[in-house]
Design an enzyme around this catalytic site. Structure first.
Site, short mmCIF file in Angstrom:
data_model
loop_
_atom_site.label_atom_id
_atom_site.label_comp_id
_atom_site.label_asym_id
_atom_site.label_seq_id
_atom_site.Cartn_x
_atom_site.Cartn_y
_atom_site.Cartn_z
N ARG A 42 -119.49 128.35 -9.88
CA ARG A 42 -120.66 127.54 -8.98
C ARG A 42 -121.66 128.21 -8.40
NH1 ARG A 42 -118.01 122.73 -9.46
NH2 ARG A 42 -115.89 122.59 -10.03
N HIS A 67 -116.96 129.83 -20.66
CA HIS A 67 -117.74 128.74 -20.19
C HIS A 67 -118.86 129.24 -19.35
CE1 HIS A 67 -118.78 124.91 -18.87
NE2 HIS A 67 -117.94 124.12 -19.40
N TYR A 70 -121.53 125.96 -13.80
CA TYR A 70 -122.05 124.54 -14.02
C TYR A 70 -123.64 124.53 -13.66
CZ TYR A 70 -116.96 123.79 -14.04
OH TYR A 70 -115.76 124.01 -14.45
N HIS A 107 -123.52 123.70 -20.86
CA HIS A 107 -123.76 122.19 -20.84
C HIS A 107 -125.21 122.12 -21.02
CE1 HIS A 107 -120.52 121.50 -17.49
NE2 HIS A 107 -119.91 121.63 -18.83
N GLU A 144 -122.39 121.50 -25.14
CA GLU A 144 -121.42 120.72 -24.70
C GLU A 144 -121.98 119.17 -24.12
OE1 GLU A 144 -117.49 119.91 -21.72
OE2 GLU A 144 -118.58 121.92 -21.62
N ASP A 178 -116.45 117.36 -25.91
CA ASP A 178 -115.45 117.29 -24.66
C ASP A 178 -115.13 115.59 -24.81
OD1 ASP A 178 -114.59 116.13 -22.12
OD2 ASP A 178 -115.06 118.03 -21.23
N HIS A 181 -115.99 113.47 -21.88
CA HIS A 181 -117.36 113.13 -21.80
C HIS A 181 -117.80 112.02 -22.94
CE1 HIS A 181 -118.28 117.41 -20.12
NE2 HIS A 181 -117.63 116.67 -19.25
N HIS A 214 -112.89 120.14 -26.14
CA HIS A 214 -112.32 120.11 -24.68
C HIS A 214 -111.29 118.74 -24.84
CE1 HIS A 214 -115.68 122.76 -22.65
NE2 HIS A 214 -114.60 123.38 -23.26
N ASP A 227 -117.53 111.49 -15.30
CA ASP A 227 -116.74 112.63 -15.98
C ASP A 227 -115.41 113.06 -15.05
OD1 ASP A 227 -116.19 114.91 -16.87
OD2 ASP A 227 -117.83 116.19 -16.34
N HIS A 229 -111.68 113.91 -15.51
CA HIS A 229 -110.73 114.37 -16.43
C HIS A 229 -109.17 114.01 -16.05
CE1 HIS A 229 -113.18 118.06 -18.13
NE2 HIS A 229 -113.79 116.74 -17.96
N GLU A 259 -108.91 120.91 -19.99
CA GLU A 259 -109.22 121.07 -18.85
C GLU A 259 -109.11 120.11 -17.97
OE1 GLU A 259 -113.70 123.00 -20.05
OE2 GLU A 259 -113.48 120.58 -19.98
#
Length: 281
Positions: A42, A67, A70, A107, A144, A178, A181, A214, A227, A229, A259
């Site tokens: 982040r 990954h 973000y 992303h 992604e 994902d 997503h 994912h 989004d 999960h 995730e």
């Protein structure tokens, strides 16, 4: 001829060291592959890494994916964010190579206030050179698609076609799908027909480019553009969808990475369930 089985694992905590913490967590939850962050997910600060931990992870032989943070958005019209995004992806690719990762997940980003065409031209100008820097034996860059919020450049499987075209269909550009997503973007994975249609479409648009899934259930309904999960089988997609997708030819041998919410106990349950749905413990 038997199709290769998909390794099943998850995004792991690396508290205590990339290899020391990550591999310990992987063993605890029964992961056959792992995904990790190699820097603050982040923030923009780029961590140098520990060569000893890098070597331990590389030599473990555990299939690994990295990954990206973000904040990365290569479609942004903001110059500062764009420059930081380019630097972060370049750093991520170098770190992924250092730990022996198979790919760096990024992303696909948002055009924000600029047009989609301008954002795709920007991808050609700024992301394509990063792909060209990757050696043949280096990690893939895995795109992604997102859940379809705002000006997202990729949400549906079909959106990948112009995105990959902007990158000249570079051989190092792969796909990370994902399930949460895709479901949020309108692909109804809750039915066997929806699973088949989604992965048939992916194979038609980007044959042979799927590198990672994912595996996440969804707290929200199909086409929600949200989004959020959920644990496997506890959301609107449902457990059976994951058995269906593992039977699709496009998914043969492709790793599944959870995730999902919760700590080690929940993650262990999700991985055990996916292994049962795969047909092997």
């Amino acid at each position: 001829m038997t199709s290769p089985l998909s390794p099943i694992g998850g995004h792991v905590s690396v508290t205590g060291g990339l290899a020391k913490g990550g591999l310990r967590y992987a063993e605890d939850i029964g992961a056959e592959m792992i995904q990790v962050f190699v820097t603050n997910p982040r923030g923009w600060a780029l961590a140098a890494g520990d060569p000893v931990q890098d070597e331990r992870l590389r030599e473990s032989g555990t299939p690994t994916f990295v990954h990206a943070p973000y904040l990365v958005n290569l479609g942004t019209p903001t110059a500062d964010t764009l420059e930081k995004s380019v630097a972060t992806v370049r750093h991520g690719l170098l770190r992924a190579a250092a730990v022996g990762a198979k790919g760096l997940v990024v992303h696909t980003g948002s055009a924000v206030s600029q047009s989609r065409d301008d954002a795709l031209r920007q991808l050609h100008e700024r992301l394509l050179p990063l792909l060209e820097e990757i050696p043949d034996d280096g990690p893939d860059l895995l795109l992604e698609p997102m859940a379809g919020q705002g000006g997202m450049l990729c949400a549906t499987v079909q959106d990948l076609e112009p995105y990959l075209a902007a990158l000249d269909w570079h051989p190092k550009a792969g796909v990370c799908l994902d399930t949460c997503h895709a479901f949020a973007a309108g692909h109804d994975l809750s039915t066997p027909e929806g699973v088949r249609e989604t992965f048939d479409a992916l194979h038609a648009v980007a044959p042979g480019r799927l590198r990672l899934i994912h595996a996440n259930d969804s707290k929200d309904v199909c086409d929600s553009r949200k989004d959020r999960h959920e644990n496997i089988g506890a959301g609107h997609i449902g457990a059976q969808a994951f058995a269906e997708l593992m039977r699709h030819p496009a998914v043969a041998g492709i790793p599944l990475c959870i995730e999902t919410p919760g700590g080690a106990d929940k993650h262990r349950e999700d991985i055990e369930l996916l292994k049962k749905l795969r047909g092997t413990p």
